[in-house]
Design a protein around this motif. Structure first.
Motif, PDB file in Angstrom:
ATOM      1  N   ASP A   1      56.762  54.304  50.299  1.00  0.00           N
ATOM      2  CA  ASP A   1      55.984  55.484  50.691  1.00  0.00           C
ATOM      3  C   ASP A   1      56.126  56.604  49.656  1.00  0.00           C
ATOM      4  O   ASP A   1      55.134  57.252  49.295  1.00  0.00           O
ATOM      5  N   GLU A   2      57.334  56.825  49.186  1.00  0.00           N
ATOM      6  CA  GLU A   2      57.568  57.875  48.182  1.00  0.00           C
ATOM      7  C   GLU A   2      56.848  57.541  46.882  1.00  0.00           C
ATOM      8  O   GLU A   2      56.203  58.403  46.272  1.00  0.00           O
ATOM      9  N   LEU A   3      56.927  56.290  46.459  1.00  0.00           N
ATOM     10  CA  LEU A   3      56.265  55.895  45.223  1.00  0.00           C
ATOM     11  C   LEU A   3      54.746  55.986  45.333  1.00  0.00           C
ATOM     12  O   LEU A   3      54.080  56.439  44.398  1.00  0.00           O
ATOM     13  N   VAL A   4      54.201  55.584  46.467  1.00  0.00           N
ATOM     14  CA  VAL A   4      52.749  55.706  46.670  1.00  0.00           C
ATOM     15  C   VAL A   4      52.334  57.173  46.600  1.00  0.00           C
ATOM     16  O   VAL A   4      51.339  57.517  45.960  1.00  0.00           O
ATOM     17  N   GLY A   5      53.113  58.041  47.239  1.00  0.00           N
ATOM     18  CA  GLY A   5      52.813  59.472  47.195  1.00  0.00           C
ATOM     19  C   GLY A   5      52.823  60.008  45.778  1.00  0.00           C
ATOM     20  O   GLY A   5      51.943  60.793  45.382  1.00  0.00           O
ATOM     21  N   ARG A   6      53.796  59.564  44.989  1.00  0.00           N
ATOM     22  CA  ARG A   6      53.871  60.004  43.591  1.00  0.00           C
ATOM     23  C   ARG A   6      52.678  59.485  42.784  1.00  0.00           C
ATOM     24  O   ARG A   6      52.144  60.196  41.928  1.00  0.00           O
ATOM     25  N   LEU A   7      52.299  58.240  43.035  1.00  0.00           N
ATOM     26  CA  LEU A   7      51.141  57.673  42.335  1.00  0.00           C
ATOM     27  C   LEU A   7      49.887  58.483  42.638  1.00  0.00           C
ATOM     28  O   LEU A   7      49.136  58.857  41.733  1.00  0.00           O
ATOM     29  N   ILE A   8      49.671  58.784  43.895  1.00  0.00           N
ATOM     30  CA  ILE A   8      48.480  59.538  44.302  1.00  0.00           C
ATOM     31  C   ILE A   8      48.497  60.938  43.701  1.00  0.00           C
ATOM     32  O   ILE A   8      47.479  61.409  43.180  1.00  0.00           O
ATOM     33  N   GLU A   9      49.636  61.610  43.752  1.00  0.00           N
ATOM     34  CA  GLU A   9      49.728  62.963  43.187  1.00  0.00           C
ATOM     35  C   GLU A   9      49.487  62.956  41.687  1.00  0.00           C
ATOM     36  O   GLU A   9      48.784  63.819  41.156  1.00  0.00           O
ATOM     37  N   GLY A  10      50.073  61.993  40.993  1.00  0.00           N
ATOM     38  CA  GLY A  10      49.858  61.905  39.553  1.00  0.00           C
ATOM     39  C   GLY A  10      48.412  61.609  39.214  1.00  0.00           C
ATOM     40  O   GLY A  10      47.857  62.153  38.249  1.00  0.00           O
ATOM     41  N   ALA A  11      47.803  60.736  39.989  1.00  0.00           N
ATOM     42  CA  ALA A  11      46.405  60.381  39.747  1.00  0.00           C
ATOM     43  C   ALA A  11      45.500  61.602  39.909  1.00  0.00           C
ATOM     44  O   ALA A  11      44.524  61.755  39.158  1.00  0.00           O
ATOM     45  N   LYS A  12      45.823  62.458  40.868  1.00  0.00           N
ATOM     46  CA  LYS A  12      45.018  63.670  41.072  1.00  0.00           C
ATOM     47  C   LYS A  12      44.964  64.512  39.804  1.00  0.00           C
ATOM     48  O   LYS A  12      43.931  65.111  39.497  1.00  0.00           O
ATOM     49  N   THR A  13      46.075  64.558  39.057  1.00  0.00           N
ATOM     50  CA  THR A  13      46.100  65.359  37.826  1.00  0.00           C
ATOM     51  C   THR A  13      45.195  64.766  36.764  1.00  0.00           C
ATOM     52  O   THR A  13      44.860  65.441  35.788  1.00  0.00           O
ATOM     53  N   GLN A  14      44.800  63.492  36.948  1.00  0.00           N
ATOM     54  CA  GLN A  14      43.887  62.818  36.023  1.00  0.00           C
ATOM     55  C   GLN A  14      42.480  62.710  36.611  1.00  0.00           C
ATOM     56  O   GLN A  14      41.650  61.947  36.113  1.00  0.00           O
ATOM     57  N   ASN A  15      42.264  63.442  37.711  1.00  0.00           N
ATOM     58  CA  ASN A  15      40.974  63.406  38.419  1.00  0.00           C
ATOM     59  C   ASN A  15      40.624  62.006  38.923  1.00  0.00           C
ATOM     60  O   ASN A  15      39.464  61.590  38.887  1.00  0.00           O
ATOM     61  N   ILE A  16      41.652  61.297  39.381  1.00  0.00           N
ATOM     62  CA  ILE A  16      41.471  59.964  39.957  1.00  0.00           C
ATOM     63  C   ILE A  16      41.785  60.067  41.442  1.00  0.00           C
ATOM     64  O   ILE A  16      42.871  60.494  41.825  1.00  0.00           O
ATOM     65  N   SER A  17      40.849  59.672  42.268  1.00  0.00           N
ATOM     66  CA  SER A  17      41.026  59.778  43.723  1.00  0.00           C
ATOM     67  C   SER A  17      41.805  58.596  44.281  1.00  0.00           C
ATOM     68  O   SER A  17      41.916  57.538  43.643  1.00  0.00           O
ATOM     69  N   ARG A  18      42.322  58.785  45.484  1.00  0.00           N
ATOM     70  CA  ARG A  18      42.997  57.695  46.178  1.00  0.00           C
ATOM     71  C   ARG A  18      42.033  56.521  46.358  1.00  0.00           C
ATOM     72  O   ARG A  18      42.415  55.359  46.211  1.00  0.00           O
ATOM     73  N   GLU A  19      40.801  56.837  46.662  1.00  0.00           N
ATOM     74  CA  GLU A  19      39.792  55.798  46.855  1.00  0.00           C
ATOM     75  C   GLU A  19      39.606  54.968  45.580  1.00  0.00           C
ATOM     76  O   GLU A  19      39.459  53.754  45.648  1.00  0.00           O
ATOM     77  N   ALA A  20      39.609  55.623  44.427  1.00  0.00           N
ATOM     78  CA  ALA A  20      39.468  54.903  43.159  1.00  0.00           C
ATOM     79  C   ALA A  20      40.675  54.004  42.915  1.00  0.00           C
ATOM     80  O   ALA A  20      40.535  52.872  42.430  1.00  0.00           O
ATOM     81  N   LEU A  21      41.868  54.503  43.251  1.00  0.00           N
ATOM     82  CA  LEU A  21      43.081  53.690  43.116  1.00  0.00           C
ATOM     83  C   LEU A  21      42.978  52.449  43.989  1.00  0.00           C
ATOM     84  O   LEU A  21      43.270  51.330  43.542  1.00  0.00           O
ATOM     85  N   GLU A  22      42.567  52.647  45.242  1.00  0.00           N
ATOM     86  CA  GLU A  22      42.480  51.530  46.181  1.00  0.00           C
ATOM     87  C   GLU A  22      41.374  50.550  45.785  1.00  0.00           C
ATOM     88  O   GLU A  22      41.525  49.344  45.986  1.00  0.00           O
ATOM     89  N   LYS A  23      40.309  51.050  45.209  1.00  0.00           N
ATOM     90  CA  LYS A  23      39.247  50.161  44.738  1.00  0.00           C
ATOM     91  C   LYS A  23      39.777  49.265  43.619  1.00  0.00           C
ATOM     92  O   LYS A  23      39.404  48.101  43.504  1.00  0.00           O
ATOM     93  N   GLU A  24      40.669  49.812  42.812  1.00  0.00           N
ATOM     94  CA  GLU A  24      41.230  49.075  41.669  1.00  0.00           C
ATOM     95  C   GLU A  24      42.252  48.023  42.086  1.00  0.00           C
ATOM     96  O   GLU A  24      42.240  46.911  41.563  1.00  0.00           O
ATOM     97  N   VAL A  25      43.151  48.363  43.028  1.00  0.00           N
ATOM     98  CA  VAL A  25      44.272  47.455  43.346  1.00  0.00           C
ATOM     99  C   VAL A  25      44.369  47.063  44.812  1.00  0.00           C
ATOM    100  O   VAL A  25      45.265  46.311  45.190  1.00  0.00           O
ATOM    101  N   GLY A  26      43.517  47.589  45.654  1.00  0.00           N
ATOM    102  CA  GLY A  26      43.611  47.288  47.085  1.00  0.00           C
ATOM    103  C   GLY A  26      44.590  48.231  47.767  1.00  0.00           C
ATOM    104  O   GLY A  26      44.778  49.365  47.345  1.00  0.00           O
ATOM    105  N   ASP A  27      45.236  47.747  48.801  1.00  0.00           N
ATOM    106  CA  ASP A  27      46.179  48.560  49.571  1.00  0.00           C
ATOM    107  C   ASP A  27      47.321  49.032  48.671  1.00  0.00           C
ATOM    108  O   ASP A  27      48.034  48.216  48.080  1.00  0.00           O
ATOM    109  N   LEU A  28      47.496  50.349  48.583  1.00  0.00           N
ATOM    110  CA  LEU A  28      48.490  50.911  47.658  1.00  0.00           C
ATOM    111  C   LEU A  28      49.919  50.550  48.052  1.00  0.00           C
ATOM    112  O   LEU A  28      50.741  50.262  47.181  1.00  0.00           O
TER     113      LEU A  28
END
Length: 80
Positions: A33-60
């Motif tokens: 859970d902590e790692l997923v949260g960090r991934l999502i927060e970091g992605a936001k700084t790159q203008n990458i949404s959670r939805e885009a992450l999930e589209k790429e790899v499925g369930d985070l």
């Protein structure tokens, strides 16, 4: 710096998912859970949404759990 969602995820995993504590030295977080949260927060700084992450790899959570298990298994194999 990574330019696509896939490149960002690969970069983040390489730099953020590490084996558990070994030989009494501090290890990286093993909380999915902590790692997923960090991934999502970091992605936001790159203008990458959670939805885009999930589209790429499925369930985070499942994706990070697999990457973490692989890192831990590789570390165990390395120490044999």
């Amino acid at each position: 710096m990574p330019t696509t969602t896939g490149e960002y995820i690969d970069f983040w995993v390489e730099n953020s998912v590490h084996p558990s504590e070994q030989y009494g030295t501090p290890g990286a977080s093993q909380s999915v859970d902590e790692l997923v949260g960090r991934l999502i927060e970091g992605a936001k700084t790159q203008n990458i949404s959670r939805e885009a992450l999930e589209k790429e790899v499925g369930d985070l959570k499942q994706y990070i759990a697999r990457k973490l298990a692989t890192a831990n298994r590789m570390e165990q194999d390395r120490r044999k």
